[in-house]
Design an enzyme around this catalytic site. Structure first.
Site, PDB file in Angstrom:
ATOM      1  N   LEU A 142       3.171   4.446  -0.438  1.00  0.00           N
ATOM      2  CA  LEU A 142       4.383   4.718  -1.202  1.00  0.00           C
ATOM      3  C   LEU A 142       5.016   3.439  -1.736  1.00  0.00           C
ATOM      4  O   LEU A 142       5.538   3.407  -2.851  1.00  0.00           O
ATOM      5  CB  LEU A 142       5.401   5.466  -0.333  1.00  0.00           C
ATOM      6  CG  LEU A 142       4.956   6.808   0.264  1.00  0.00           C
ATOM      7  CD1 LEU A 142       6.084   7.414   1.100  1.00  0.00           C
ATOM      8  CD2 LEU A 142       4.519   7.771  -0.822  1.00  0.00           C
ATOM      9  N   ASP A 154       5.592  -7.536   3.018  1.00  0.00           N
ATOM     10  CA  ASP A 154       4.605  -6.786   3.794  1.00  0.00           C
ATOM     11  C   ASP A 154       3.986  -7.689   4.847  1.00  0.00           C
ATOM     12  O   ASP A 154       3.932  -8.912   4.685  1.00  0.00           O
ATOM     13  CB  ASP A 154       3.502  -6.251   2.864  1.00  0.00           C
ATOM     14  CG  ASP A 154       2.822  -5.017   3.415  1.00  0.00           C
ATOM     15  OD1 ASP A 154       3.114  -3.910   2.934  1.00  0.00           O
ATOM     16  OD2 ASP A 154       2.004  -5.150   4.341  1.00  0.00           O
ATOM     17  N   CYS A 185      10.067   0.916   2.399  1.00  0.00           N
ATOM     18  CA  CYS A 185       8.873   1.748   2.586  1.00  0.00           C
ATOM     19  C   CYS A 185       8.041   1.325   3.793  1.00  0.00           C
ATOM     20  O   CYS A 185       7.066   2.006   4.129  1.00  0.00           O
ATOM     21  CB  CYS A 185       7.996   1.711   1.340  1.00  0.00           C
ATOM     22  SG  CYS A 185       8.683   2.580  -0.085  1.00  0.00           S
ATOM     23  N   ASP A 194       7.882  -9.354   8.666  1.00  0.00           N
ATOM     24  CA  ASP A 194       7.978  -8.353   9.726  1.00  0.00           C
ATOM     25  C   ASP A 194       9.394  -7.804   9.670  1.00  0.00           C
ATOM     26  O   ASP A 194      10.341  -8.485  10.075  1.00  0.00           O
ATOM     27  CB  ASP A 194       7.686  -8.998  11.084  1.00  0.00           C
ATOM     28  CG  ASP A 194       7.845  -8.026  12.251  1.00  0.00           C
ATOM     29  OD1 ASP A 194       8.242  -6.862  12.029  1.00  0.00           O
ATOM     30  OD2 ASP A 194       7.577  -8.436  13.397  1.00  0.00           O
ATOM     31  N   VAL A 195       9.551  -6.599   9.143  1.00  0.00           N
ATOM     32  CA  VAL A 195      10.897  -6.060   8.917  1.00  0.00           C
ATOM     33  C   VAL A 195      11.667  -5.852  10.210  1.00  0.00           C
ATOM     34  O   VAL A 195      12.905  -5.776  10.195  1.00  0.00           O
ATOM     35  CB  VAL A 195      10.852  -4.736   8.122  1.00  0.00           C
ATOM     36  CG1 VAL A 195      10.304  -4.960   6.724  1.00  0.00           C
ATOM     37  CG2 VAL A 195      10.079  -3.660   8.870  1.00  0.00           C
ATOM     38  N   TYR A 250       8.500   9.010  16.034  1.00  0.00           N
ATOM     39  CA  TYR A 250       8.564   8.976  14.571  1.00  0.00           C
ATOM     40  C   TYR A 250       9.743   9.797  14.058  1.00  0.00           C
ATOM     41  O   TYR A 250      10.508   9.343  13.200  1.00  0.00           O
ATOM     42  CB  TYR A 250       7.253   9.507  14.003  1.00  0.00           C
ATOM     43  CG  TYR A 250       7.160   9.455  12.495  1.00  0.00           C
ATOM     44  CD1 TYR A 250       7.039   8.238  11.833  1.00  0.00           C
ATOM     45  CD2 TYR A 250       7.179  10.619  11.734  1.00  0.00           C
ATOM     46  CE1 TYR A 250       6.947   8.178  10.455  1.00  0.00           C
ATOM     47  CE2 TYR A 250       7.080  10.570  10.347  1.00  0.00           C
ATOM     48  CZ  TYR A 250       6.965   9.349   9.717  1.00  0.00           C
ATOM     49  OH  TYR A 250       6.882   9.295   8.356  1.00  0.00           O
ATOM     50  N   SER A 308       0.839  -1.196   0.000  1.00  0.00           N
ATOM     51  CA  SER A 308       0.000   0.000   0.000  1.00  0.00           C
ATOM     52  C   SER A 308       0.875   1.246   0.000  1.00  0.00           C
ATOM     53  O   SER A 308       2.091   1.177   0.203  1.00  0.00           O
ATOM     54  CB  SER A 308      -0.921   0.026   1.228  1.00  0.00           C
ATOM     55  OG  SER A 308      -0.162   0.088   2.424  1.00  0.00           O
TER      56      SER A 308
END
Length: 253
Positions: free
Chosen positions: A17, A36, A84, A57-58, A159, A15
């Protein structure tokens, strides 16, 4: 680097970007692998663009190692990696209920910063196995930072810290991988029309868009993807963090 027939990994490619980038890379002839957490959506996009989808899961070493091993087994070693995957919860350091829970801060760092590093390390290891092109180039990595890395707003401490880490990671990674012919760049987007923003009430969207000098609208995922493709194509673009933000400078809140 010529994109055609190169294996391209896009984390968070189901989804926003990431999806826009996956579609652009596929249109340019790359062999795209979407990583993803949402496997169903990733598969739907992959089926449309002729790529593959893998649940990942990055922020988890084993999950990313398995996903990247599957990419290499099915498509070959990664030549392009675009990070991303990310989350953007808003919470004050000290709110009405007291200090922010440490695990909340840690989760954002783990997904946005550690996750970027995780895919970067695994992709670069595969890139080193590829034959170099005429410039000696073997691979390109593009990470997603944010304008919040430079002008984080109140409530964006986690963030902003995570994206500031992505900015700081870019140059030392580019320097380290230079000997292997691997370039590393990052993009710092402003306000883009991702599911997170488009899910907000229309009046909130209009208010946010009005803060953008020009054009006074949200960026489109395909516009982000255009810069990714340019970074892949431009052989001397290395170690750079490029703002993509309509001249936006974020206010404190």
């Amino acid at each position: 680097m010529d994109v055609k027939d190169v294996v391209a990994v896009v984390s968070g490619g189901a989804s926003g970007l990431g999806e826009g980038t996956a579609r652009a890379l596929a249109s340019a002839g790359a062999k795209v692998a979407i990583l993803d957490m949402g496997l169903d959506k990733a598969k739907a996009v992959a089926d449309e663009i002729g790529g593959i989808a893998l649940q990942c899961d990055v922020s988890d070493a084993v999950s990313a190692e398995q996903a990247m091993a599957d990419v290499e087994a099915q498509l070959g070693p990664c030549g392009i990696a675009v990070n991303c995957a990310g989350i953007a919860p808003a919470k004050r350091i000290v709110g009405r209920e007291g200090p922010q829970a440490l695990e909340d801060f840690n989760k954002v760092i783990q997904v946005n910063l550690v996750g970027t590093f995780n895919i970067m390390r695994l992709a670069a290891a595969q890139m080193q196995k590829r034959d170099p092109n005429a410039d000696g180039e073997r691979g390109v990595i593009v990470s997603t930072a944010s304008v919040a890395a430079f002008e984080g707003q109140i409530g964006q401490a986690a963030y902003a810290a995570s994206k500031g880490g992505v900015v700081a990671l870019t140059l030392p990674a580019a320097r380290e991988f230079a000997k292997s012919g691997i370039r590393v760049n990052a993009i710092a987007p402003g306000l883009f029309g991702t599911p997170m923003l488009l899910g907000m009430p229309q009046e909130v969207q209009d208010s946010l868009a009005s803060t953008l000098p020009f054009p006074s609208r949200f960026g489109k995922p395909e516009e982000y993807a255009k810069l990714v493709l340019h970074m892949v194509d431009n052989a001397i673009m290395n170690g750079e963090v490029v703002r993509l933000d309509s001249a936006l400078r974020m206010q404190p809140k």
